[in-house]
Write an enzyme that holds these catalytic residues in place. Sequence first.
Site, short mmCIF file in Angstrom:
data_model
loop_
_atom_site.label_atom_id
_atom_site.label_comp_id
_atom_site.label_asym_id
_atom_site.label_seq_id
_atom_site.Cartn_x
_atom_site.Cartn_y
_atom_site.Cartn_z
N ASP A 56 46.88 26.36 54.75
CA ASP A 56 45.40 25.91 54.79
C ASP A 56 45.07 26.24 56.29
OD1 ASP A 56 43.08 24.60 55.35
OD2 ASP A 56 43.31 23.05 53.95
N VAL A 57 44.01 26.90 56.64
CA VAL A 57 43.85 27.26 57.97
C VAL A 57 43.28 26.04 58.98
CG1 VAL A 57 43.83 29.92 57.73
CG2 VAL A 57 41.68 28.67 57.62
N LEU A 73 38.64 35.28 57.17
CA LEU A 73 37.52 35.45 56.09
C LEU A 73 37.73 34.51 55.07
CD1 LEU A 73 38.54 38.62 56.82
CD2 LEU A 73 37.37 39.29 54.84
N SER A 75 37.05 31.29 53.29
CA SER A 75 35.96 30.33 52.96
C SER A 75 35.64 30.53 51.56
CB SER A 75 34.74 30.50 53.95
OG SER A 75 33.71 29.78 53.19
N TYR A 145 27.50 25.66 53.03
CA TYR A 145 27.96 27.25 53.35
C TYR A 145 27.25 27.91 54.44
CZ TYR A 145 29.19 32.13 52.33
OH TYR A 145 29.72 33.34 52.59
P1 NAD Z 1 36.99 34.64 48.04
O1 NAD Z 1 36.54 33.33 47.40
O2 NAD Z 1 37.39 35.77 47.00
O3 NAD Z 1 37.59 34.77 49.36
C1 NAD Z 1 37.66 33.67 50.31
C2 NAD Z 1 39.31 33.44 50.40
O4 NAD Z 1 39.63 32.43 51.62
C3 NAD Z 1 40.12 32.82 49.17
O5 NAD Z 1 41.33 33.77 48.96
C4 NAD Z 1 40.43 31.46 49.61
O6 NAD Z 1 41.50 30.93 48.95
C5 NAD Z 1 40.42 31.50 51.01
N1 NAD Z 1 40.45 30.13 51.72
C6 NAD Z 1 39.37 29.51 51.71
N2 NAD Z 1 39.38 28.32 52.23
C7 NAD Z 1 40.80 28.49 52.78
C8 NAD Z 1 41.50 27.63 53.84
N3 NAD Z 1 40.98 26.35 54.31
N4 NAD Z 1 42.71 28.19 54.17
C9 NAD Z 1 43.20 29.35 53.90
N5 NAD Z 1 42.53 30.12 53.10
C10 NAD Z 1 41.43 29.53 52.56
O7 NAD Z 1 35.66 35.25 48.45
P2 NAD Z 1 35.25 36.64 49.23
O8 NAD Z 1 33.95 37.03 48.56
O9 NAD Z 1 36.26 37.51 49.31
O10 NAD Z 1 34.73 36.27 50.82
C11 NAD Z 1 35.64 36.42 51.90
C12 NAD Z 1 34.87 36.13 52.87
O11 NAD Z 1 33.69 36.86 53.17
C13 NAD Z 1 34.49 34.60 52.96
O12 NAD Z 1 34.22 34.27 54.19
C14 NAD Z 1 32.70 34.87 52.63
O13 NAD Z 1 31.93 33.79 53.29
C15 NAD Z 1 32.45 35.99 53.29
N6 NAD Z 1 31.30 36.81 52.86
C16 NAD Z 1 31.58 37.28 51.55
C17 NAD Z 1 30.24 37.91 50.69
C18 NAD Z 1 30.35 38.54 49.43
O14 NAD Z 1 29.25 39.04 49.01
N7 NAD Z 1 31.36 38.44 48.88
C19 NAD Z 1 29.14 37.98 51.52
C20 NAD Z 1 28.86 37.18 52.64
C21 NAD Z 1 30.07 36.65 53.28
#
Ligand code: NAD
Length: 319
Positions: A56-57, A73, A75, A145
Amino acid sequence: MRLLVAGGAGFIGSHLVDRLLADGFHVTAVDNLITGSLSNIAHVREHPAFEFLHHDVCHPLILDGPLDWVLNLASPASPIDYLKLPLETLRVGAMGSHSLLELAKSKGASYFFASTSEVYGDPLVHPQEESYWGNVNPIGPRSVYDEAKRYGEAITMAYHREYGLDTRIIRIFNTYGPRNRANDGRVVPSFISQALRGEPLTVFGDGSQTRSFQFVSDLVEGIRCLMDSDVAEPVNIGNPSELTVLEFARLILELTGSPSVIEHRPLPQDDPKVRRPDISRAKALLGWEPQVPVEIGLEETIRWYREQLMHSLSSPAGK
Ligand code: NAD
Ligand code: UDP
């Protein structure tokens, strides 16, 4: 070079890991799997230049050896996920960003923060350019968020100004593609899964709200271009082709050939009415623009969901 990808077992993180390994880097993926899955990185687990840390980061990360990049990345990212995990989302935006910035600073590494178009909230300026400060309800349900990401940007800029840390901030617009969890509630996986199962497509509100959808390979290319630049100010990375949600539902029905009907459900609170990136900055400073038309990206994505569905239907549990 050794790079750390926090959130590396997530949808976007795992595609970034693939690209960085293909580009010849050593990659350490860190993830607590709260919304991600080991299945997203199963194909690289034995790669000699890859390692995975279940961590957990929000807690400090002690790593031996040199490190060149920290790419953050981590979240929860879909509205369903972050509404279910409000405190975890705020914590990772604040404490997770802090501990990863400290790691970058201690290693002399560059730091990359994955922000979002949600920093513009329910925008009063359209399309959204980076100079727009946004229209976020600071106490509404989505604020966990939006404000976490706004804080993540603020602390990134503070480390840049205070310590001269080499930083990047990307504002990602709605991104879709294979490995986006079918049940994470976002509109692309939801509509495709519903269409493939013959279930009604659930359009929230009257469907007149707009989004602009980008295929994941375009985003990963944008991330690489931003890493290779020296641009510290935020950069929008998204595909400006804009659709209403109702138009998008009809497109999914057409591309899947599904007999599903469209059903309307209540619009969630503070759901942004419009969203489209102004990508002038990315074009001018990075020479980047998206290459994949939405129909082409969706066809590849639909193929992936179809395979997942076939696989789950043919598994012993039958689901
Ligand atoms: P996702 O949920 O598939 O990936 C997020 C990853 O972060 C997951 O694997 C999760 O387990 C990990 N994570 C969360 N909290 C954590 C913690 N405390 N410690 C370690 N790992 C943790 O979502 P995604 O769509 O792949 O999004 C990736 C990033 O891109 C995120 O930061 C998101 O906010 C950003 N983002 C995504 C989109 C989109 O359209 N997919 C749009 C805007 C921003
Ligand atoms: N949406 C919808 N039906 C769904 C899921 C989402 O109509 O089953 C709408 C949602 O209200 C929003 C848009 O689709 O207007 C995009 O939602 P998503 O959750 O994918 O991401 P957002 O851009 O809101 O973060």
